[in-house]
Design an enzyme around this catalytic site. Structure first.
Site, PDB file in Angstrom:
ATOM      1  N   HIS A 134      64.498  31.597  23.846  1.00 18.54           N
ATOM      2  CA  HIS A 134      65.705  31.341  24.659  1.00 18.54           C
ATOM      3  C   HIS A 134      66.652  30.367  23.947  1.00 18.54           C
ATOM      4  CE1 HIS A 134      64.715  33.566  28.326  1.00 18.54           C
ATOM      5  NE2 HIS A 134      63.475  33.184  28.173  1.00 18.54           N
TER       6      HIS A 134
ATOM      7  N   CYS B 270      62.304  28.635  13.937  1.00 17.51           N
ATOM      8  CA  CYS B 270      61.261  28.845  12.933  1.00 17.51           C
ATOM      9  C   CYS B 270      60.423  27.575  12.774  1.00 17.51           C
ATOM     10  CB  CYS B 270      61.907  29.225  11.607  1.00 17.51           C
ATOM     11  SG  CYS B 270      60.701  29.401  10.290  1.00 17.51           S
TER      12      CYS B 270
ATOM     13  N   CYS C 184      57.393  36.291   8.529  1.00 21.90           N
ATOM     14  CA  CYS C 184      58.202  35.277   7.862  1.00 21.90           C
ATOM     15  C   CYS C 184      57.351  34.630   6.764  1.00 21.90           C
ATOM     16  CB  CYS C 184      58.651  34.247   8.906  1.00 21.90           C
ATOM     17  SG  CYS C 184      59.262  32.708   8.227  1.00 21.90           S
TER      18      CYS C 184
ATOM     19  N   GLU D  40      58.534  32.757  27.449  1.00 22.51           N
ATOM     20  CA  GLU D  40      59.091  34.043  27.018  1.00 22.51           C
ATOM     21  C   GLU D  40      59.660  34.005  25.606  1.00 22.51           C
ATOM     22  OE1 GLU D  40      60.619  35.970  31.193  1.00 22.51           O
ATOM     23  OE2 GLU D  40      62.046  34.740  30.113  1.00 22.51           O
TER      24      GLU D  40
ATOM     25  N   ASP E  64      66.528  32.518  42.883  1.00 20.07           N
ATOM     26  CA  ASP E  64      67.521  33.470  42.357  1.00 20.07           C
ATOM     27  C   ASP E  64      67.200  34.892  42.818  1.00 20.07           C
ATOM     28  OD1 ASP E  64      65.280  32.940  40.662  1.00 20.07           O
ATOM     29  OD2 ASP E  64      66.179  34.146  39.067  1.00 20.07           O
TER      30      ASP E  64
ATOM     31  N   TRP F 246      67.865  30.503  38.567  1.00 15.67           N
ATOM     32  CA  TRP F 246      68.339  31.127  37.325  1.00 15.67           C
ATOM     33  C   TRP F 246      69.638  31.836  37.641  1.00 15.67           C
ATOM     34  CZ3 TRP F 246      65.694  29.339  33.390  1.00 15.67           C
ATOM     35  CH2 TRP F 246      64.371  28.931  33.592  1.00 15.67           C
TER      36      TRP F 246
ATOM     37  N   GLU G 114      71.668  34.261  36.051  1.00 16.46           N
ATOM     38  CA  GLU G 114      72.217  35.514  35.513  1.00 16.46           C
ATOM     39  C   GLU G 114      73.140  36.179  36.530  1.00 16.46           C
ATOM     40  OE1 GLU G 114      69.030  34.681  35.415  1.00 16.46           O
ATOM     41  OE2 GLU G 114      68.073  35.287  33.536  1.00 16.46           O
TER      42      GLU G 114
ATOM     43  N   ASP H  38      70.327  28.247  26.587  1.00 17.01           N
ATOM     44  CA  ASP H  38      69.569  29.491  26.624  1.00 17.01           C
ATOM     45  C   ASP H  38      70.184  30.435  25.604  1.00 17.01           C
ATOM     46  OD1 ASP H  38      67.996  31.824  27.587  1.00 17.01           O
ATOM     47  OD2 ASP H  38      67.489  30.456  29.212  1.00 17.01           O
TER      48      ASP H  38
HETATM   49  C1  TNX Z   1      62.304  34.216  33.658  1.00 17.01           C
HETATM   50  S1  TNX Z   1      61.239  31.606  34.628  1.00 17.01           S
HETATM   51  C2  TNX Z   1      62.786  33.167  32.906  1.00 17.01           C
HETATM   52  C3  TNX Z   1      64.235  32.934  32.853  1.00 17.01           C
HETATM   53  C4  TNX Z   1      64.994  33.949  33.657  1.00 17.01           C
HETATM   54  C5  TNX Z   1      64.263  34.212  34.952  1.00 17.01           C
HETATM   55  C6  TNX Z   1      64.993  35.104  35.907  1.00 17.01           C
HETATM   56  C7  TNX Z   1      61.291  31.348  33.134  1.00 17.01           C
HETATM   57  C8  TNX Z   1      60.545  30.212  32.655  1.00 17.01           C
HETATM   58  N1  TNX Z   1      61.981  32.211  32.347  1.00 17.01           N
HETATM   59  O1  TNX Z   1      64.678  32.905  31.520  1.00 17.01           O
HETATM   60  O2  TNX Z   1      66.276  33.466  33.878  1.00 17.01           O
HETATM   61  O3  TNX Z   1      63.020  34.777  34.653  1.00 17.01           O
HETATM   62  O4  TNX Z   1      64.418  35.096  37.180  1.00 17.01           O
END
Ligand code: TNX
Length: 715
Positions: free
Chosen positions: A444, A476, A520, A508, A613, A662, A664, A381
């Site tokens: 990520h 890229c 770019c 994301e 989480d 997750w 964090e 990540d």
């Molecule tokens: C969203 S769920 C994300 C993660 C984060 C999480 C935290 C997903 C596919 N992406 O990168 O860790 O929320 O809850």
């Protein structure tokens, strides 16, 4: 004020430069929290909710060795206050403390002595459980001692008590200390009272009486359980019988019998027989039948995996309320069972906070108990790269160490070598858990970009990310090195992970999504070359499709893998041979429709039910987050894997369920288990059991029993 200064000076000189005396934690800067080894809190009122004094002591002071609360006015040590503070060596409580919340000092395994002040009224459930180095406990008053409040204290030698009447204690308060020779120093004349008092009497018991088998509290609930006449006396069980193709399962069977029963190898005439029968069911290779009769046990399965699930059911049938008591009899019954969905996984995230494989092994064993059949490893990540890739050594040399995760100044290092991972994958396979690796793209991916800047547009140098959230630097799609890189990574990955699947992330990617590619030049010419003329925002999604198509093709044709990814509505198309994951709140129906329209498989892990989480109750860990919604046990249980879409969807598109952890905010293995359970049990049942057999009321009863068993196990 002067006194304050003098005392501080004294501490600074006498202890170390990191001794800190403050009113509350708010007065201590982040930098000083990060290096503090000794903290004296003098505050009139210490805060207990949100980003409280205690949450900061636990999460923001990674070097903390002693906490002195004597001068503070502190009535309550809140639940989880110092959960798994392994480095804590001494905790001095204030005389004003009335309440110590559940798990307040769970697994504070650096503590060796503890004094509970006379004012104390309540010690919450598991408050000091797993404080494995605690040798001396001094109880000055008569607090109520909660369930498992001092369970698993392997090193405890002495308890000194001032009260002639034993403090009221739950029967399990000292679980694990039976027959361990703990010395109880009590006021003269009160010895007898302690010997017979609830909770305390356990310390004097020598032998554990075998308990009868508990009522079936099975999770996940099987398709059918038919009670029969009579029961099997487990003393008459003499061994396991199985063909060589079930050697692994026979090993598990022997282990379960020796852990849970007093069976008599060789002497007993009855057998636990394991056998394959491929005609049992054609819909799934996980169907099994378990039959207990007065003369033995027979487990028949379509495959070794199915037989293994039968053993997991047997293992639950053999559970007794007291984990030290062996099961002596088993009522006769017939269980017929098969899963509703094919893939039932939990996802863990060692990228944000590393999880050593030795911690993940017991996690796999625990998952398998509830018939999960896959562990999804989120290996990379923005914050780290955790998998050794021999072609690109910098990934782990530079990408697997950092200090900091949001406001937690933790040193977080570690990666998995290919050799260690092979061993882990084989271990999981013996528990019929498939390990699915995930390499995120195109977002990520900052850790990789940090090591190899040419992976992103304009070869920009970017630091490893220290906070949660979404980054704008992406791989890229117009840089040939990206394809070469991913090709090598996936080739090496395929040599380590035999799983049919590989997860590509896809979620994301920037905010606004994919905007990294807008300016770019190389991406411009690629767009032209591909004839992408749109300017409605879809042009970058088409580039993403180009990137994905190339990688998917390599994975399918060269490595025979089924690629998976997190569904984003803008993807629109789910390519052939791929599996998508519904995860975003409120977008599950859209993802399902896309899967149906494309005729593809989908995994359900909607945020509303499956994000383990998230805190399970208001105020629970993580107390500080980015606005995570509470996801209660009931909420997780109420997941309908078919999402109301009916049989056709279930038959053709639904692949299974996933729960995400997750990391964090999951800063220790203990927290990983805490977040996962009991919600993972609810998810296991959602993924396995048919709707007609599921009921929240019944689950609530069964989960109480299962959580007791879970807590009594050691990880
Ligand atoms: C969203 S769920 C994300 C993660 C984060 C999480 C935290 C997903 C596919 N992406 O990168 O860790 O929320 O809850």
């Amino acid at each position: 004020m002067q006194k304050h200064l003098l005392l501080s000076l004294f501490l600074l000189l006498s202890e170390s430069a990191s001794a800190q005396m403050v009113g509350t934690m708010q007065e201590l800067s982040a930098e000083r929290q990060a290096v503090a080894t000794h903290i004296v809190l003098e505050g009139k009122a210490l805060s207990t909710a949100g980003n409280s004094d205690f949450r900061r002591l636990r999460d923001c002071c990674p070097r903390l060795e002693t906490i002195d609360l004597r001068r503070s006015l502190c009535r309550e040590i809140p639940s989880n206050a110092l959960f798994a503070c392994h480095r804590l060596k001494a905790l001095t409580l204030s005389d004003s403390v009335r309440l110590i919340g559940p798990r307040a000092c769970y697994a504070c395994d650096g503590l060796t002595e503890l004094v509970l002040p006379p004012t104390l009224e309540e010690v919450g459930d598991e408050a000091f459980a797993a404080c494995r180095r605690l040798r001396l406990l001094i109880v000055q008053g008569t607090p109520h001692l909660g369930d498992l409040s001092f369970a698993g204290l392997d090193s405890l030698r002495e308890i000194r008590l001032s009260s002639p009447t034993p403090p009221p204690a739950e029967a399990t308060a000292f679980w694990g200390l039976r027959g361990k020779g703990v010395k109880l120093s009590v006021p003269r004349g009160s010895e007898k009272a302690y010997r017979t008092a609830p909770g305390w009497s356990l310390l004097f018991e020598k032998k554990v009486a075998a308990q009868p088998a508990a009522l079936p509290n099975l999770i996940p609930v099987p398709t059918s359980v038919l009670p029969q006449e009579g029961c099997l006396n487990l003393k008459e069980l003499g061994g396991v019988e199985a063909n060589p193709e079930l050697a692994n399962e026979a090993d598990h069977a022997l282990r379960i019998l020796s852990e849970r029963t007093n069976f008599c190898p060789k002497r007993g005439k009855a057998r636990l027989k394991l056998q394959l029968d491929t005609t049992l069911n054609s819909r799934t290779d996980e169907a099994y039948r378990l039959e207990v009769t007065p003369s033995g046990i027979l487990i028949t399965g379509v495959s070794p995996r199915a037989v293994f699930w039968g053993l997991m059911t047997l293992s639950q049938l053999l559970e007794t309320p007291d984990a030290e008591a062996r099961c002596s009899t088993l009522p006769a019954l017939i269980v017929e069972d098969e899963p509703r969905t094919a893939l039932r996984e939990l996802m863990v995230d060692p990228a944000r906070i590393f999880i050593p494989l030795k911690e993940l092994k017991p996690f796999v064993v625990e998952m398998a108990r509830f018939k999960f059949n896959a562990l999804h490893l989120h290996l990379v990540d923005d914050q780290a790269w955790r998998m050794e890739i021999k072609t690109y050594p910098l990934l782990t040399e530079l990408g697997s160490h950092r200090v900091g995760m949001d406001d937690m100044p933790l040193e977080i290092s570690g990666y998995y070598t290919q050799e260690e991972m092979r061993d882990f994958v084989a271990f999981a396979a013996r528990h019929h858990v498939e390990v699915i690796p995930e390499i995120e793209m195109p977002g990520h991916e900052i850790a990789a970009i940090h090591c190899y800047p040419q992976l992103t547009c304009g070869a920009r140098k970017v630091p490893i990310r220290l906070t949660c959230g979404v980054s704008n630097e992406l791989l890229c799609p117009s840089e040939e090195f990206v394809y070469e890189f991913l090709g090598n990574v996936f080739r090496e990955l395929s040599e380590v992970f035999p799983s049919r699947y590989v997860h590509l992330g896809g979620d994301e990617a920037g905010n606004p999504p994919l905007n990294c590619w807008t300016h770019c030049e190389k991406c411009d010419s690629l767009r032209r070359k591909l004839g992408i003329t749109a300017t409605d925002g879809s042009e970058n999604w088409r580039l993403q499709k180009h990137l994905f198509d190339r990688v998917i093709d390599t994975l399918r044709t060269r490595h025979g893998k089924t690629p998976m990814f997190w569904y984003e509505t803008d993807f629109r198309e789910i390519p052939e041979g791929c599996v998508t994951f519904a995860w975003r709140h409120g977008l599950t129906a859209a993802a399902i429709r896309a899967a149906q329209e494309n005729g593809r498989k989908i995994m359900l892990c909607p945020g509303e039910h499956c994000y383990l989480d998230y805190p399970a109750a208001p105020g629970d860990m993580p107390e500080v987050n980015w606005g995570m919604p509470v996801t209660s046990l009931e909420q997780t249980y109420r997941l309908d894997p078919a999402w109301g879409f009916g049989e056709d969807f279930e038959k053709h598109n639904l692949m299974g369920v996933a729960g995400t952890l997750w990391s964090e905010c999951i800063s220790s293995p203990e927290r990983l288990y805490y977040m996962a359970y009991p919600r993972a049990m609810a998810l296991a049942e959602a993924g396995w059991s048919i709707p007609a057999n599921r009921s929240w009321e019944s689950f609530r009863e069964r989960v109480r029993h299962q959580m007791r068993q879970h807590r009594l196990r050691r990880f």
